[in-house]
Write an enzyme that holds these catalytic residues in place. Structure first.
Site, PDB file in Angstrom:
ATOM      1  N   HIS A   1     -12.111   3.747   2.335  1.00  0.00           N
ATOM      2  CA  HIS A   1     -12.568   2.847   1.271  1.00  0.00           C
ATOM      3  C   HIS A   1     -11.507   1.763   1.123  1.00  0.00           C
ATOM      4  CE1 HIS A   1     -14.279   1.226  -2.327  1.00  0.00           C
ATOM      5  NE2 HIS A   1     -13.203   1.507  -3.033  1.00  0.00           N
TER       6      HIS A   1
ATOM      7  N   GLY B   1     -10.384   7.002  -7.970  1.00  0.00           N
ATOM      8  CA  GLY B   1      -9.169   6.203  -8.082  1.00  0.00           C
ATOM      9  C   GLY B   1      -8.552   5.904  -6.729  1.00  0.00           C
TER      10      GLY B   1
ATOM     11  N   ARG C   1       0.831  -1.211   0.000  1.00  0.00           N
ATOM     12  CA  ARG C   1       0.000   0.000   0.000  1.00  0.00           C
ATOM     13  C   ARG C   1       0.865   1.259   0.000  1.00  0.00           C
ATOM     14  NH1 ARG C   1      -5.385   0.286   0.304  1.00  0.00           N
ATOM     15  NH2 ARG C   1      -6.383   2.215   1.012  1.00  0.00           N
TER      16      ARG C   1
END
Length: 334
Positions: A192, A135, A103
């Site tokens: 999210h 995005g 990430r």
């Protein structure tokens, strides 16, 4: 409606406009699904140089739709041109996560993209611009863009958790046998990501409290992880990430932000925190919100039980770590 009766067109910029999500999005924007049946649209389609040829084909299809509301289509690979005069900006394009990428690597890869786009929005977008980042990692990409647009009010930058909200509605509808239209006041909190918290505490099904209709085991062991992992499940099933459902959620997000949520109803949006519910100021986190007159408001005064507090705090901790990472990388100020 005569030409004289038409209102001025709204300029809508879409990035990643040759991609799969945009392909599911652009034709619905042109049809009026996003801004209503009486609002003309000027589409500004933004892509990287390598995708411009493909984007030309998308523009041809948009022309061939002969949409009454579509006033003009502009194509660009330059953010300073693509965001010129934008009233609505949908930041769909982002560097996708590839095998072996952590990430932190994804944040580093997307930082320059959203830095540039934030600066361009700051310089050339319309004064009333509304920004939705689709995005991924959407919340933190929105934070980067917001941080690089100091002249744009922070509340104009949002990220999309409407897809998670819609997924939660769908799962509860499936469980209870009720139509989606009978399900209200679901909330999605946090990031999210797989740490998001879809919350049924205040939800109703045909006027009845949802928690009276489902058991605790289903809630904790089925509903929450299913919503959290739905994107992964779709990739495994179709060999590609969610596109049409993401496009539909983006339409819903902007539609409600601009035109308002129904009376007594709320939705979920990732917005800059004002400190509500213990979420640090400025962190772009999902909250239940109501929308009216082109603005959103975080729903106030909801009871948060110990289970919900733990879930919200875990997602906020992830968002805080992401914010610290992009500040350290120099893409935003702390």
């Amino acid at each position: 409606m005569s030409t004289a009766d038409r209102t001025a067109p709204v300029t809508v910029t879409v990035t990643g406009a040759a991609g799969q999500i945009a392909y599911g999005l652009l034709f619905r924007i042109a049809s009026g699904a996003m801004l209503g049946p009486h609002t003309p649209i000027r589409l500004r389609l933004l892509e990287i140089p390598a995708a411009v040829a493909s984007l030309e084909g998308v523009a041809m299809e948009l022309e061939d739709g002969a949409f009454p509301l579509l006033d003009a289509i502009d194509i660009s690979d330059d953010p300073w041109t693509g965001f010129a005069g934008a009233n609505v900006a949908l930041l769909v394009g982002a560097r996708p996560r590839t095998a072996g990428m952590e990430r932190a690597d994804l944040l580093a890869a997307n930082g320059p993209i959203f830095t540039d786009q934030g600066q361009a929005i700051n310089a050339v977008a319309a004064d009333d611009v509304k920004v939705l980042v689709v995005g991924n990692p959407a919340n933190t990409n929105a934070f980067i863009a917001m941080s690089n647009a100091p002249d744009v009010p922070a509340e104009r930058f949002t990220a999309m958790t409407r897809l998670d909200h819609n997924r939660a509605i769908a799962q509860l509808a499936k469980k209870t046998g009720a139509p989606a239209t009978e399900i209200h006041r679901i909330a999605v909190w946090g990031n999210h990501s797989a740490t998001q918290y879809p919350d049924l505490t205040h939800a109703t099904v045909a006027g009845r409290p949802a928690r009276e209709l489902v058991d605790e085991q289903w809630l904790r062991e089925d509903f929450i992880p299913t919503v959290q992992q739905r994107g992964t499940a779709i990739i495994q099933a179709r060999g590609a990430s969610s596109a049409a459902s993401a496009a539909s959620a983006a339409i819903d997000h902007i539609h409600d932000w601009v035109l308002g949520t129904p009376a007594g109803e709320w939705t979920s949006m990732a917005v800059p925190s004002d400190g509500s519910y213990g979420v640090p100021d400025g962190l772009i986190s999902s909250f239940p919100v109501t929308c009216a007159d082109g603005a959103y408001r975080i729903v106030e005064g909801l009871e948060v039980d110990a289970f919900s507090r733990e879930r919200i705090d875990a997602s906020v901790a992830e968002l805080t770590a992401e914010r610290e990472a992009v500040v350290e990388l120099g893409f935003a100020k702390g």
